[in-house]
Design a protein around this motif. Sequence first.
Motif, mmCIF file in Angstrom:
data_model
loop_
_atom_site.group_PDB
_atom_site.id
_atom_site.type_symbol
_atom_site.label_atom_id
_atom_site.label_comp_id
_atom_site.label_asym_id
_atom_site.label_seq_id
_atom_site.Cartn_x
_atom_site.Cartn_y
_atom_site.Cartn_z
ATOM 1 N N GLN A 101 112.452 67.778 37.000
ATOM 2 C CA GLN A 101 111.876 67.826 36.055
ATOM 3 C C GLN A 101 111.792 66.364 35.090
ATOM 4 O O GLN A 101 112.438 65.595 35.409
ATOM 5 N N VAL A 102 110.810 65.910 34.084
ATOM 6 C CA VAL A 102 110.809 64.673 33.631
ATOM 7 C C VAL A 102 111.835 64.738 33.353
ATOM 8 O O VAL A 102 112.998 64.856 32.557
ATOM 9 N N GLN A 103 112.240 63.298 33.532
ATOM 10 C CA GLN A 103 113.484 62.503 32.794
ATOM 11 C C GLN A 103 113.380 61.073 32.466
ATOM 12 O O GLN A 103 112.920 60.195 32.627
ATOM 13 N N LEU A 104 113.924 60.718 31.135
ATOM 14 C CA LEU A 104 113.376 59.612 30.673
ATOM 15 C C LEU A 104 114.506 59.120 30.140
ATOM 16 O O LEU A 104 115.591 59.920 29.229
ATOM 17 N N VAL A 105 115.564 57.898 30.837
ATOM 18 C CA VAL A 105 117.047 57.154 29.999
ATOM 19 C C VAL A 105 116.731 56.051 29.658
ATOM 20 O O VAL A 105 116.917 55.068 30.603
ATOM 21 N N GLU A 106 116.680 55.540 28.343
ATOM 22 C CA GLU A 106 117.129 54.572 28.264
ATOM 23 C C GLU A 106 118.029 53.881 28.014
ATOM 24 O O GLU A 106 119.624 54.740 27.832
ATOM 25 N N TYR A 107 118.671 52.922 28.178
ATOM 26 C CA TYR A 107 120.420 51.987 28.094
ATOM 27 C C TYR A 107 120.032 50.352 28.048
ATOM 28 O O TYR A 107 118.630 49.942 28.317
ATOM 29 N N GLY A 108 120.413 49.668 27.368
ATOM 30 C CA GLY A 108 119.947 48.385 27.262
ATOM 31 C C GLY A 108 120.442 47.697 26.151
ATOM 32 O O GLY A 108 120.777 46.282 25.318
ATOM 33 N N GLY A 109 120.988 48.490 24.481
ATOM 34 C CA GLY A 109 120.656 48.563 23.380
ATOM 35 C C GLY A 109 121.990 47.492 23.232
ATOM 36 O O GLY A 109 123.626 47.733 23.517
ATOM 37 N N GLY A 110 122.303 47.683 22.078
ATOM 38 C CA GLY A 110 124.032 47.040 21.205
ATOM 39 C C GLY A 110 123.688 46.132 20.151
ATOM 40 O O GLY A 110 122.510 46.134 19.751
ATOM 41 N N LEU A 111 124.595 45.113 19.853
ATOM 42 C CA LEU A 111 124.381 44.568 19.195
ATOM 43 C C LEU A 111 123.848 42.795 19.680
ATOM 44 O O LEU A 111 123.467 42.417 20.479
ATOM 45 N N ALA A 112 122.855 42.578 18.330
ATOM 46 C CA ALA A 112 122.446 41.203 19.040
ATOM 47 C C ALA A 112 122.399 40.241 17.354
ATOM 48 O O ALA A 112 122.667 40.514 16.339
ATOM 49 N N GLN A 113 122.163 39.182 17.615
ATOM 50 C CA GLN A 113 122.687 38.360 16.513
ATOM 51 C C GLN A 113 120.539 37.638 15.955
ATOM 52 O O GLN A 113 120.336 38.000 17.474
ATOM 53 N N PRO A 114 120.533 37.608 15.259
ATOM 54 C CA PRO A 114 119.207 37.255 14.829
ATOM 55 C C PRO A 114 119.058 35.975 15.454
ATOM 56 O O PRO A 114 119.409 34.436 15.894
ATOM 57 N N GLY A 115 117.804 36.203 15.673
ATOM 58 C CA GLY A 115 117.056 34.742 16.640
ATOM 59 C C GLY A 115 117.881 35.325 18.269
ATOM 60 O O GLY A 115 117.109 34.893 19.598
#
Length: 116
Positions: free
Chosen positions: A1-15
């Motif tokens: 079946q269709v699967q979409l798995v996101e990753y790579g988010g987190g905390l970043a500073q402006p810029g």
Amino acid sequence: QVQLVEYGGGLAQPGGSLRLSCACSGFTFSSSAITWYRQAPGKEREWVALIVGTGGTTNYRDSVKGRFTISRDTAKNTVYLQMNNLAPEDTAVYYCNLKKGGQTYWGQGTQVTVSA
């Protein structure tokens, strides 16, 4: 079946920068259109960037043009969202989306927080 798995988010500073990934399976990746959406607290979900079809045509919402780049690796069945020069207003849960065969599919989302 269709699967979409996101990753790579987190905390970043402006810029700062982050790269999100959306690992896809269960459908013909190379000919499909994948869209990144985001939803900030208290706001409606909005589309961010789109990559379409075998030619890989891209489109972006105005507020991210010149800062975000969508791309894909057909060998890995993965779509990327490179986000540069991040701003606090980019804080949101980011989702990838597929519309295919009359159905809409979403991943679980990945949180991006931009804060000093």
